[in-house]
Write a protein that holds these residues in place. Structure first.
Motif, PDB file in Angstrom:
ATOM      1  N   HIS A 146     -77.110  -9.003   4.885  1.00 16.61           N
ATOM      2  CA  HIS A 146     -78.518  -9.202   5.203  1.00 16.61           C
ATOM      3  C   HIS A 146     -79.125  -7.994   5.912  1.00 16.61           C
ATOM      4  O   HIS A 146     -80.340  -7.867   5.977  1.00 16.61           O
ATOM      5  CB  HIS A 146     -78.715 -10.454   6.070  1.00 16.61           C
ATOM      6  CG  HIS A 146     -78.537 -11.723   5.304  1.00 16.61           C
ATOM      7  ND1 HIS A 146     -79.415 -12.150   4.335  1.00 16.61           N
ATOM      8  CD2 HIS A 146     -77.571 -12.657   5.345  1.00 16.61           C
ATOM      9  CE1 HIS A 146     -79.006 -13.284   3.830  1.00 16.61           C
ATOM     10  NE2 HIS A 146     -77.885 -13.628   4.417  1.00 16.61           N
ATOM     11  N   ALA A 148     -82.273 -12.054  -7.592  1.00 21.32           N
ATOM     12  CA  ALA A 148     -81.988 -13.284  -6.846  1.00 21.32           C
ATOM     13  C   ALA A 148     -81.456 -12.967  -5.452  1.00 21.32           C
ATOM     14  O   ALA A 148     -81.838 -13.624  -4.474  1.00 21.32           O
ATOM     15  CB  ALA A 148     -80.990 -14.147  -7.612  1.00 21.32           C
ATOM     16  N   LEU A 149     -80.588 -11.980  -5.344  1.00 18.99           N
ATOM     17  CA  LEU A 149     -80.050 -11.612  -4.030  1.00 18.99           C
ATOM     18  C   LEU A 149     -81.156 -11.091  -3.120  1.00 18.99           C
ATOM     19  O   LEU A 149     -81.217 -11.444  -1.936  1.00 18.99           O
ATOM     20  CB  LEU A 149     -78.936 -10.577  -4.190  1.00 18.99           C
ATOM     21  CG  LEU A 149     -77.657 -11.079  -4.862  1.00 18.99           C
ATOM     22  CD1 LEU A 149     -76.706  -9.918  -5.127  1.00 18.99           C
ATOM     23  CD2 LEU A 149     -76.985 -12.164  -4.036  1.00 18.99           C
ATOM     24  N   ALA A 166     -84.327 -11.888  -3.317  1.00 18.81           N
ATOM     25  CA  ALA A 166     -85.163 -13.046  -2.979  1.00 18.81           C
ATOM     26  C   ALA A 166     -84.522 -13.901  -1.881  1.00 18.81           C
ATOM     27  O   ALA A 166     -85.222 -14.566  -1.118  1.00 18.81           O
ATOM     28  CB  ALA A 166     -85.428 -13.890  -4.218  1.00 18.81           C
ATOM     29  N   LYS A 167     -83.196 -13.884  -1.773  1.00 23.52           N
ATOM     30  CA  LYS A 167     -82.484 -14.632  -0.739  1.00 23.52           C
ATOM     31  C   LYS A 167     -82.378 -13.851   0.574  1.00 23.52           C
ATOM     32  O   LYS A 167     -81.743 -14.315   1.517  1.00 23.52           O
ATOM     33  CB  LYS A 167     -81.064 -14.988  -1.213  1.00 23.52           C
ATOM     34  CG  LYS A 167     -81.039 -16.025  -2.301  1.00 23.52           C
ATOM     35  CD  LYS A 167     -81.344 -17.388  -1.739  1.00 23.52           C
ATOM     36  CE  LYS A 167     -81.121 -18.448  -2.785  1.00 23.52           C
ATOM     37  NZ  LYS A 167     -81.533 -19.756  -2.313  1.00 23.52           N
ATOM     38  N   GLY A 168     -82.956 -12.656   0.612  1.00 23.70           N
ATOM     39  CA  GLY A 168     -82.980 -11.893   1.849  1.00 23.70           C
ATOM     40  C   GLY A 168     -81.841 -10.923   2.051  1.00 23.70           C
ATOM     41  O   GLY A 168     -81.685 -10.374   3.145  1.00 23.70           O
ATOM     42  N   GLU A 206     -80.273 -21.652 -13.296  1.00 26.49           N
ATOM     43  CA  GLU A 206     -80.246 -21.122 -11.935  1.00 26.49           C
ATOM     44  C   GLU A 206     -79.398 -19.857 -11.873  1.00 26.49           C
ATOM     45  O   GLU A 206     -78.510 -19.644 -12.699  1.00 26.49           O
ATOM     46  CB  GLU A 206     -79.633 -22.134 -10.971  1.00 26.49           C
ATOM     47  CG  GLU A 206     -80.382 -23.421 -10.841  1.00 26.49           C
ATOM     48  CD  GLU A 206     -79.661 -24.423  -9.959  1.00 26.49           C
ATOM     49  OE1 GLU A 206     -78.702 -24.028  -9.251  1.00 26.49           O
ATOM     50  OE2 GLU A 206     -80.040 -25.599  -9.997  1.00 26.49           O
ATOM     51  N   ILE A 253     -75.317 -18.592  -6.435  1.00 27.26           N
ATOM     52  CA  ILE A 253     -74.623 -17.653  -5.561  1.00 27.26           C
ATOM     53  C   ILE A 253     -73.586 -18.412  -4.749  1.00 27.26           C
ATOM     54  O   ILE A 253     -73.922 -19.323  -3.987  1.00 27.26           O
ATOM     55  CB  ILE A 253     -75.618 -16.948  -4.619  1.00 27.26           C
ATOM     56  CG1 ILE A 253     -76.689 -16.204  -5.428  1.00 27.26           C
ATOM     57  CG2 ILE A 253     -74.880 -15.994  -3.677  1.00 27.26           C
ATOM     58  CD1 ILE A 253     -77.857 -15.708  -4.610  1.00 27.26           C
ATOM     59  N   ASN A 282     -71.189 -17.936  -1.832  1.00 24.30           N
ATOM     60  CA  ASN A 282     -71.059 -17.012  -0.720  1.00 24.30           C
ATOM     61  C   ASN A 282     -69.788 -17.338   0.058  1.00 24.30           C
ATOM     62  O   ASN A 282     -69.633 -18.446   0.543  1.00 24.30           O
ATOM     63  CB  ASN A 282     -72.298 -17.149   0.173  1.00 24.30           C
ATOM     64  CG  ASN A 282     -72.402 -16.069   1.198  1.00 24.30           C
ATOM     65  OD1 ASN A 282     -71.415 -15.448   1.566  1.00 24.30           O
ATOM     66  ND2 ASN A 282     -73.604 -15.838   1.676  1.00 24.30           N
ATOM     67  N   ARG A 302     -77.957 -18.820   5.111  1.00 25.03           N
ATOM     68  CA  ARG A 302     -78.863 -18.375   4.055  1.00 25.03           C
ATOM     69  C   ARG A 302     -78.323 -18.657   2.710  1.00 25.03           C
ATOM     70  O   ARG A 302     -77.377 -18.405   2.217  1.00 25.03           O
ATOM     71  CB  ARG A 302     -79.141 -16.885   4.198  1.00 25.03           C
ATOM     72  CG  ARG A 302     -80.036 -16.646   5.372  1.00 25.03           C
ATOM     73  CD  ARG A 302     -80.679 -15.313   5.230  1.00 25.03           C
ATOM     74  NE  ARG A 302     -81.426 -15.084   6.447  1.00 25.03           N
ATOM     75  CZ  ARG A 302     -82.164 -14.050   6.655  1.00 25.03           C
ATOM     76  NH1 ARG A 302     -82.281 -13.133   5.752  1.00 25.03           N
ATOM     77  NH2 ARG A 302     -82.814 -13.889   7.760  1.00 25.03           N
TER      78      ARG A 302
END
Length: 104
Positions: free
Chosen positions: A26, A54-55, A57-59, A91, A94, A96, A104
């Motif tokens: 992040h 997508a990554l 958009a996820k911050g 979709e 992700i 993690n 997140r």
């Protein structure tokens, strides 16, 4: 007599589910957490582009993508089985494996 209406599950039927393995963070320069991203795409270049979008958009500020491959079918175990199903539904899933990146 098998024609246009009979290609459920045949020919261009199956969506290609890619798995991309990498690491994200992040904050630039911090500790990286391992991720697996599952998504459908027509080709590898599109898969990588969708993954990075997508990554972002996820911050995630930083991403190192190490490997890309094609899934050979539904995985038996979680969390990949749910991620695979999500990818089939459109979709970008992700998975993690972080140990301290928060919720997140």
């Amino acid at each position: 007599m098998n024609s246009d209406n009979d290609n459920d599950g045949n020919g261009e039927d199956e969506q290609t589910v890619f798995i991309i393995i990498g690491r994200v963070n992040h904050e630039m320069g911090g500790d990286m957490a391992e991720i697996h991203v599952l998504l459908t795409a027509p080709d590898e270049d599109t898969a990588v582009r969708l993954c990075l979008d997508a990554l972002s958009a996820k911050g995630f500020a930083e991403a190192d993508l190490d490997q890309i491959g094609v899934m050979g079918g539904m995985p038996d175990e979680e969390p990949h089985a749910s991620a695979y199903q999500g990818a089939l539904e459109g979709e970008v899933a992700i998975v993690n494996f972080d140990t301290g990146m928060g919720g997140r």
